[in-house]
Structure formats: structure tokens, C-alpha cells
Design an enzyme around this catalytic site. Structure first.
Site, PDB file in Angstrom:
ATOM      1  N   ALA A  12       0.812  -1.217   0.000  1.00  0.00           N
ATOM      2  CA  ALA A  12       0.000   0.000   0.000  1.00  0.00           C
ATOM      3  C   ALA A  12       0.843   1.263   0.000  1.00  0.00           C
ATOM      4  O   ALA A  12       0.347   2.353  -0.263  1.00  0.00           O
ATOM      5  CB  ALA A  12      -0.924   0.007   1.216  1.00  0.00           C
ATOM      6  N   ARG A  17      10.375   7.691  -1.771  1.00  0.00           N
ATOM      7  CA  ARG A  17      11.787   7.922  -2.079  1.00  0.00           C
ATOM      8  C   ARG A  17      12.109   7.567  -3.538  1.00  0.00           C
ATOM      9  O   ARG A  17      13.246   7.539  -3.946  1.00  0.00           O
ATOM     10  CB  ARG A  17      12.654   7.086  -1.126  1.00  0.00           C
ATOM     11  CG  ARG A  17      12.654   7.614   0.294  1.00  0.00           C
ATOM     12  CD  ARG A  17      13.139   6.602   1.319  1.00  0.00           C
ATOM     13  NE  ARG A  17      12.102   5.630   1.667  1.00  0.00           N
ATOM     14  CZ  ARG A  17      12.248   4.693   2.612  1.00  0.00           C
ATOM     15  NH1 ARG A  17      13.367   4.594   3.285  1.00  0.00           N
ATOM     16  NH2 ARG A  17      11.263   3.857   2.869  1.00  0.00           N
ATOM     17  N   GLY A  90       1.661   2.879   8.477  1.00  0.00           N
ATOM     18  CA  GLY A  90       2.679   1.933   8.930  1.00  0.00           C
ATOM     19  C   GLY A  90       2.352   0.483   8.621  1.00  0.00           C
ATOM     20  O   GLY A  90       1.211   0.137   8.304  1.00  0.00           O
TER      21      GLY A  90
HETATM   22  C1  UD1 Z   1      10.283  -2.336   7.137  1.00  0.00           C
HETATM   23  C2  UD1 Z   1      10.495  -2.815   8.578  1.00  0.00           C
HETATM   24  C3  UD1 Z   1      11.994  -2.923   8.847  1.00  0.00           C
HETATM   25  C4  UD1 Z   1      12.610  -3.876   7.847  1.00  0.00           C
HETATM   26  C5  UD1 Z   1      12.300  -3.457   6.414  1.00  0.00           C
HETATM   27  C6  UD1 Z   1      12.730  -4.540   5.450  1.00  0.00           C
HETATM   28  C7  UD1 Z   1       8.645  -1.941   9.871  1.00  0.00           C
HETATM   29  C8  UD1 Z   1       8.211  -0.929  10.891  1.00  0.00           C
HETATM   30  N1  UD1 Z   1       9.908  -1.879   9.479  1.00  0.00           N
HETATM   31  O1  UD1 Z   1      10.856  -1.038   7.053  1.00  0.00           O
HETATM   32  O2  UD1 Z   1      12.211  -3.396  10.164  1.00  0.00           O
HETATM   33  O3  UD1 Z   1      14.016  -3.938   8.059  1.00  0.00           O
HETATM   34  O4  UD1 Z   1      10.889  -3.260   6.242  1.00  0.00           O
HETATM   35  O5  UD1 Z   1      12.584  -4.095   4.131  1.00  0.00           O
HETATM   36  O6  UD1 Z   1       7.853  -2.771   9.501  1.00  0.00           O
HETATM   37  N2  UD1 Z   1       3.478  -0.565   3.629  1.00  0.00           N
HETATM   38  C9  UD1 Z   1       2.116  -0.510   3.555  1.00  0.00           C
HETATM   39  N3  UD1 Z   1       1.456   0.398   4.315  1.00  0.00           N
HETATM   40  C10 UD1 Z   1       2.087   1.251   5.141  1.00  0.00           C
HETATM   41  C11 UD1 Z   1       3.501   1.197   5.209  1.00  0.00           C
HETATM   42  C12 UD1 Z   1       4.169   0.263   4.437  1.00  0.00           C
HETATM   43  O7  UD1 Z   1       1.489  -1.272   2.826  1.00  0.00           O
HETATM   44  O8  UD1 Z   1       1.414   2.042   5.808  1.00  0.00           O
HETATM   45  C13 UD1 Z   1       4.194  -1.547   2.794  1.00  0.00           C
HETATM   46  C14 UD1 Z   1       5.092  -0.887   1.775  1.00  0.00           C
HETATM   47  O9  UD1 Z   1       4.396  -0.721   0.552  1.00  0.00           O
HETATM   48  C15 UD1 Z   1       6.216  -1.898   1.634  1.00  0.00           C
HETATM   49  C16 UD1 Z   1       6.252  -2.588   2.996  1.00  0.00           C
HETATM   50  O10 UD1 Z   1       5.037  -2.321   3.620  1.00  0.00           O
HETATM   51  O11 UD1 Z   1       5.924  -2.866   0.648  1.00  0.00           O
HETATM   52  C17 UD1 Z   1       7.416  -2.099   3.861  1.00  0.00           C
HETATM   53  O12 UD1 Z   1       7.202  -0.715   4.122  1.00  0.00           O
HETATM   54  P1  UD1 Z   1       8.380   0.330   4.172  1.00  0.00           P
HETATM   55  O13 UD1 Z   1       7.812   1.664   4.484  1.00  0.00           O
HETATM   56  O14 UD1 Z   1       9.225   0.226   2.969  1.00  0.00           O
HETATM   57  O15 UD1 Z   1       9.161  -0.198   5.461  1.00  0.00           O
HETATM   58  P2  UD1 Z   1      10.671  -0.010   5.786  1.00  0.00           P
HETATM   59  O16 UD1 Z   1      10.882   1.364   6.286  1.00  0.00           O
HETATM   60  O17 UD1 Z   1      11.488  -0.468   4.656  1.00  0.00           O
HETATM   61 CA    CA Z   2      11.045  -1.085   2.473  1.00  0.00          CA
END
Ligand code: UD1
Ligand code: CA
Length: 469
Positions: A12, A17, A90
């Protein structure tokens, strides 16, 4: 593996970035959209359900994921569902959005990130097996990275080695920040534990987000079993957050595809400069030279040699055919033991029979050359039907276009077209006929005849000496 697995894929996020133009998980790579390998790996577990959490650009993501699902009936398993996360608050909030889609499901929930396409089936299977063996409630796939960067840190009890929490880099203390074991973003969580644990998440952290990772601390505090497994290769954990990450994962994907093909008997002279689309089928015994693109829907049969600097798409190349240096091919069907190039251009709807030879600076479009025919140098063949064993001399042009319409040139079996001839279509050159070099042929030529439009050669004896005087 029995059918007690459901998969949730988080997709989602906006990918802010990466320019924020279109959804990150739909970025096209040689392996299809970024999310395709994640779907493929998910399906390798034969899950009962797969839920994709969508939000940013949700219609586009849903459409593409559904299309992938339909295009891959042999790979997919279980039921595809979508969950909408209205606001990206998140990863914990994203999984929360998927909870209704898990209603009635009892078993292990595997959680994957749509932006981490390198996770292998092996690693995922290993995590699931560890989870089962250790009868854990929540398990996480980890890796040791020399530069752990912005990944979440795995915090363990220094004496027991048990996982205590996963700390985001932004929330880590200086000491925690130094930890090299990181969270891949891949988890297995029991369905009985997950919803309750999500209820307790708080967004009291550096990013004011609901972190899924906080369920690990909760599990530990509740005395639930927490387990972990290492990814098969540390590079697999790479998630795509920036174009630099995308560059890394594409290089990894390209090399692992070549590694896989090499293991099946494909020879590369320089795999680092070969690009192969995931839809390409490359048989054992094929040899691929440097600087080569094997694009969409290409089939290279056994023993094909592609010398290098070639671009091939939407084409089939028969066994033992050689594609020489510097050839561009799109939309062609090529038979066995043929030779193309160097520097030839085969365009849409070209069909070459077995042992056909198309040489340098020859362009072929919407034309067929039957077995054993040759066009060795400097020709344009457009809308031509060339039968067997025809020889097309250097510089032959089929004049297929009168400025408004296209017409067909037919060259019957065994005909011989002299060099520098123009065949003005519609026209037919009969079986075994010969066209004299330098002719412009605009009328049909009878079988076995010689046709020639060349002006008779004139010779004025001693012309130069007389002129000088
Ligand atoms: C996340 C992990 C981190 C891990 C990393 C690995 C958390 C808090 N952190 O960080 O510990 O090392 O992944 O890649 O989980 N997404 C949603 N909805 C949201 C936020 C994110 O669907 O509200 C999805 C994003 O599209 C993505 C995934 O979740 O596919 C990971 O989200 P992202 O924001 O990239 O997390 P990281 O900061 O990379
Ligand atoms: Ca990520």
C-alpha cells in the site's frame, strides 16, 4: 506442505523515495512488475489465500496483480483477495487492514513486503519450517549485513540469544544501531495471535507509525515462542526504497537468472552484459555473447548461438541457428541451422526456413524465405514470399510500396535474382527463372526464363584519347 498457510503481501506504500510517480510495486523490471516475484514466492507455499494490501494507486496495483494472477495459472494457488489500507500509517496498520480478509482462516499467516522481490522460496520455506519446529508464535527472517543501514535491528538477549524486539533504525539507541542482524520484513505469525497483537500497537515512535515489528516485543513479553531463520543469501533481503536499491536488485535478478540458466547448460561469455526478460525460454546448449538483450517472448532452441550486440524480442529461433554479431530481430520465426547477420534487421512477420542465410545489411519485413534460400548482402525484402533454394543477389530491393499501398513480390523455387535488381511489386518471378543483374522488373517472369532490363552496353573505342586531342 499442508494448506494451512495464508499470505499477506504489503503493497500500500507510496514509495516516496522513488519519485512517487505510480506505485512502487508496479515498477517494471526484467522479472515483470516489482511485486511479481513476491507473488511467485508466495504461491510456492501453496497458500489457501493470498491477500494483497493496497492503498496508494490501488486500482492500478489491483489490476496488475489480477492480470499477473490470470497470466500464471500454473503458478498461482489459493484465493486472491485485496484489502484496502486507506491511509498509510505503517506496516502494522497495513496488516490490520488485511485482518478481515483472514476471517475463518486458522493457521500460519506469512507476511511479505511487495517491495522486496529477492526473497527466495528456499528462505521462505526455511522460515516456515523453523517456525513449526520451534512451535513459535511469531517468526522473522533475518540476515547479517555489513552495512545494516535503515533496516530494523534484531535485538536479542545477550545470554539466551532470544529475540526481544525489532528496533527501527530511526528509533535505535547508538548501541542498538550498531547491530548487524536485520529484519528482512518477512514473517510467519499464528493467526490466533496476530489480531490481538495488532490491537496493542502504538504509534509512539520516531515515524509516528504503527510498526508491525512491535508484535515481537509483545510476543516475548507474553512468553510466546519467537523464532528466526537466516535468509539463504543476505542480499535477498534488499527492499526497494530508492532507485539505487532498484539498481542493486535488478543486477542481482539479472545475475541469478544467468546463474540459473548456466546451471541448465547455457553458455555466457559475459553474463554481466546480457539482459534476459522473464518471459524468454532459453534451451540447454544455447550460447549467448556479450551486450545482448533477449526481450519479451523469445524462444531460443537447443544449440542456438547469439554472437553478441544483438537485440531479440517476440521471436523464435530454431535449433543450431547462428545469430551473428549486431543483429536486431523482432517478431520473427527462424528455422533450424539458419544464419543471420552480422548486422541484419529482421522485422515483424518475418519467417525464415531451415538453413536460410540472411547476411549483412539485409532488412526483412513481413516476408518469408523458405528452406535453403539466401540473401547474403545489402537487400530490402518487404512483403515478399520467397520459396525454397532462391538466391537473392547483393543490393536486391523489393519495391513493395507505391506511396499508398503495399504489394507482394513472389519469388518461386530455385530462382536467381542478379545483384542490384529492383523487383516492382506486385510481381512474380517464376520457378528457376533468372533476373539479370541491374534489372528493374515490373512484369511477371516465366519459369526458367532470363529477364533483363539492362540497357545494352555501348563502347566507343579510343574515346579518351580522341577527347584529349
Ligand atoms: C520495514 C520494517 C523494517 C525492515 C524493512 C525490510 C517496519 C516498521 N519496518 O521497514 O524493520 O528492516 O521493512 O525491508 O515494519 N506498507 C504498507 N502500508 C504502510 C507502510 C508500508 O502497505 O502504511 C508496505 C510498503 O508498501 C512496503 C512494505 O510495507 O511494501 C514495507 O514498508 P516500508 O515503508 O518500505 O518499510 P521499511 O521502512 O522499509
Ligand atoms: Ca522497504
Amino acid at each position: 506442505m499442508e494448506n494451512s498457510v495464508a499470505v499477506v503481501i504489503l503493497a500500500a506504500g507510496k514509495g516516496s523515495r522513488m519519485g512517487g510517480k505510480g506505485a512502487k510495486v508496479l515498477v517494471e523490471t526484467a522479472e515483470g512488475p516489482l511485486i511479481a516475484p513476491v507473488l511467485r514466492t508466495a504461491c510456492s507455499l501453496h497458500p489457501a489465500r493470498v491477500t494483497v494490501v493496497v492503498g496508494f494507486e490501488r486500482e492500478a496495483v489491483e489490476r496488475r496483480v489480477r492480470a499477473w494472477w490470470e497470466e500464471n495459472p500454473s503458478r498461482t494457488s489459493g484465493e486472491l483477495r485485496f484489502a484496502v489500507q486507506e491511509e498509510q500509517r505503517g506496516t502494522g496498520d497495513a496488516v490490520q487492514a488485511a485482518i478481515p480478509s483472514l476471517e475463518g482462516f486458522v493457521g500460519e499467516v506469512v507476511i511479505l513486503c511487495g517491495d522486496a522481490p529477492l526473497i527466495s522460496e528456499k528462505s521462505l520455506t526455511r522460515l516456515l519450517e523453523t517456525h513449526r519446529q520451534e512451535q513459535a508464535t511469531a517468526s522473522v527472517l533475518t540476515a547479517i549485513l555489513p552495512e545494516p543501514g535503515s533496516y530494523g535491528r534484531i535485538l536479542r538477549d545477550p545470554t539466551t540469544g532470544q529475540i526481544q524486539a525489532i528496533r527501527e533504525a530511526k528509533d535505535a539507541s547508538p548501541l542498538e544501531f550498531l547491530c548487524h542482524e536485520i529484519n528482512s520484513g518477512v514473517y510467519v505469525v499464528d493467526s490466533a495471535f496476530l489480531p490481538g497483537a495488532l490491537q496493542h500497537l502504538r504509534a509512539d515512535n520516531a515515524q509516528s507509525e504503527y510498526y508491525l515489528t512491535d508484535i515481537f516485543q509483545r510476543a516475548t513479553e507474553e512468553g510466546q515462542g519467537v523464532a528466526s531463520a537466516f535468509a539463504e543469501r543476505a542480499e535477498e533481503v534488499c527492499g526497494v526504497n530508492t532507485f539505487a536499491d532498484l539498481h542493486l536488485i535488478e543486477r542481482y535478478q539479472r545475475l541469478s537468472r544467468c546463474e540459473h540458466l548456466a546451471a541448465t547448460g547455457v553458455r555466457f561469455t559475459d553474463s554481466s552484459s546480457v539482459y534476459i526478460h522473464h518471459t524468454a525460454e532459453i534451451a540447454e546448449g544455447v550460447s549467448l555473447g556479450p551486450n545482448t538483450v533477449i526481450g519479451e517472448n523469445v524462444v531460443l532452441h537447443h544449440g542456438v548461438t547469439v554472437e553478441g550486440l544483438c537485440h531479440i524480442s517476440n521471436s523464435t529461433v530454431g535449433a543450431n541457428t547462428t545469430i551473428k554479431w549486431g543483429v536486431k530481430i523482432s517478431g520473427a520465426e527462424i528455422g533450424e541451422a539458419a544464419a543471420v547477420g552480422p548486422f541484419a534487421h529482421l522485422r515483424e512477420k518475418t519467417s525464415l526456413g531451415d538453413e536460410v542465410k540472411v547476411g549483412n545489411f539485409v532488412e526483412v519485413k513481413k516476408s518469408s524465405l523458405a528452406a535453403g534460400s539466401k540473401a547474403s548482402h545489402l537487400s530490402y525484402l518487404g512483403d515478399a514470399v520467397v520459396e525454397k533454394e532462391v538466391n537473392i543477389g547483393a543490393g536486391t530491393i523489393t519495391c513493395n510500396y507505391d506511396g499508398e499501398n503495399k504489394f507482394t513480390t513472389t519469388i518461386k523455387e530455385g530462382a536467381f535474382i542478379g545483384s542490384n535488381s529492383a523487383l516492382v511489386a506486385p510481381v512474380t518471378i517464376g520457378e528457376g527463372a533468372v533476373v539479370g543483374a541491374g534489372s528493374t522488373i515490373s512484369k511477371d517472369v516465366a519459369p526458367n526464363a532470363l529477364a533483363l532490363t539492362r540497357a545494352p552496353q555501348k563502347e566507343l573505342p579510343n574515346w579518351r584519347t580522341r577527347k584529349r586531342r
